[in-house]
Design an enzyme around this catalytic site. Structure first.
Site: not given
Ligand code: GLA
Length: 380
Positions: A40, A131-132, A174
């Site tokens: 991402d 969760s965050s 996320d």
């Molecule tokens: C965490 C980060 C996301 C992404 C993942 C790995 O969840 O919050 O932005 O980079 O790791 O894919």
């Protein structure tokens, strides 16, 4: 859902008995990432799914000119007068997610008013199920009230809260899926353009999570290191982001940079291949892509751990399992498993017993049904 919302309103009333204002309830789901990890923040492709575990927030205006928060799971209270919000310091704890969002809303010139918030979450913390991000998006919707913010803006604002206040250099995945999740399936997000579309999985295929119960503490430091390595590699290749990298460029790299870029390139390819296989109703091929993803995250990106490797490998020995891999940031948290729906009871029992014998720890094994993105829930 209405009954869960009703229960939360009752808890809110018990926690803040003097507050007689109208209570609103917000639900913000967790997520599991099917495929596309550590892509991402490189402008790449991801395929997460919002799940039926969620953060719930009951909220009402107060007349204290402060944000007063109670978290049921941690039995903690926190109060932040709005007057000192703009120069508040992070506390390195759960309240940072809430206050960070309030600060970003204030920065975006959204006028805030005093509010009480009662937070209760079924998403286990530190398990790689976001969760965050769920607290952030839930808080933003709680504080926005009737005021509207576009979905992409909302996700970006919550990501900024995490980057700036909490100090975690996470990507957009996320927060984006917590906002845009669909009941019908996963969503494919192009993290460069932020275009997204729903992706339906074959009906007889079940997504299951296995929580290794290893808290991904290393993730915070190593995450930043990986991100830095990718940015350095992109600079070295003269690219805006690794999304523009092509396989022929790998000859210009060596050592860790070579491995990191190889992962990003191959992982974007696997997201595409997984989607094609889903459309072709070919769960075997979908599973193969998951296995390829795990190998690449373990060997090239180096973000797995022994427990996740064990869970991913053991899953493949169980009848009806198409594929498995670590999901999310890594160094602990969950694996995501793709299996035949019928195979779930046997899978749950066998993977738990193998993990227990090996590590003396009871993992949580759960079936994931795709859930809708965050929003208000009526309590009646
Ligand atoms: C965490 C980060 C996301 C992404 C993942 C790995 O969840 O919050 O932005 O980079 O790791 O894919």
């Amino acid at each position: 859902m209405a009954s869960q919302a009703g229960e939360l309103v009752a808890k809110f009333r018990a926690q803040f008995p003097e507050n007689r204002n109208a209570v609103r309830v917000i639900r913000a789901p967790g997520r599991i990432n099917l495929i596309g990890d550590h892509t991402d923040y490189n402008g790449g492709l991801v395929l997460p799914m919002a799940i039926d575990l969620a953060c719930w927030i009951a909220t009402a205006a107060n007349d204290r000119n402060s944000l007063r928060i109670h978290t049921e799971d941690l039995h903690r209270d926190f109060e932040m007068p709005l007057a000192i919000l703009s120069h508040s310091e992070p506390k390195n704890g759960w309240s940072d997610y809430v206050i960070g969002v309030a600060v970003e809303l204030a920065n975006a010139r959204v006028p805030l008013r005093g509010q009480d918030l009662f937070i209760s979450s079924t998403i286990p913390m530190g398990s790689g199920l976001s969760s965050s991000a769920a607290i952030e998006v839930g808080t933003a919707l709680a504080l926005l009230g009737d005021r509207k913010l576009g979905g992409v803006e909302l996700a970006k604002l919550c990501q900024r809260a995490e980057n700036n206040y909490r100090g975690t250099p996470c990507g957009i995945m996320d927060q984006f899926v917590v906002v845009h999740g669909r009941k019908g399936g996963a969503i494919q997000i192009d993290c460069r353009s932020l275009e997204f579309e729903s992706a339906t999985l074959p009906a007889n295929v079940l997504v299951a999570g296995v929580n290794s119960m290893v808290k991904h503490e290393l993730a915070s430091s190593e995450y930043g290191v990986r991100r830095g390595q990718c940015e350095d590699a992109a600079r070295r290749l003269g690219l805006a982001s690794l999304r523009e990298a092509t396989p022929d460029m790998l000859v210009n790299l060596e050592g860790d940079q070579l491995k990191r870029v190889r992962h990003v390139l191959s992982e974007n390819g696997r997201v595409r291949a997984f989607l094609q296989a889903a459309i072709a109703n070919d769960p075997q091929e979908m599973g193969r892509q998951l296995v390829g993803s795990h190998t690449s995250l373990r060997d090239d990106y180096e973000v797995s751990c022994l427990e996740l490797d064990f869970l991913a490998a053991t899953a493949l020995e169980i009848a009806g399992v198409y594929g498995a891999r670590m999901s999310g940031g890594g160094f602990g948290g969950c694996t995501v498993n793709l299996l035949d729906r019928q195979a779930f009871p046997e899978f749950r029992q066998r993977i738990a017993s193998a993990y227990r014998s090996r590590y003396g720890v009871e993992p949580i094994v759960f079936a994931c049904e795709a859930a809708a993105g965050a929003g208000p829930v009526s309590a009646t």
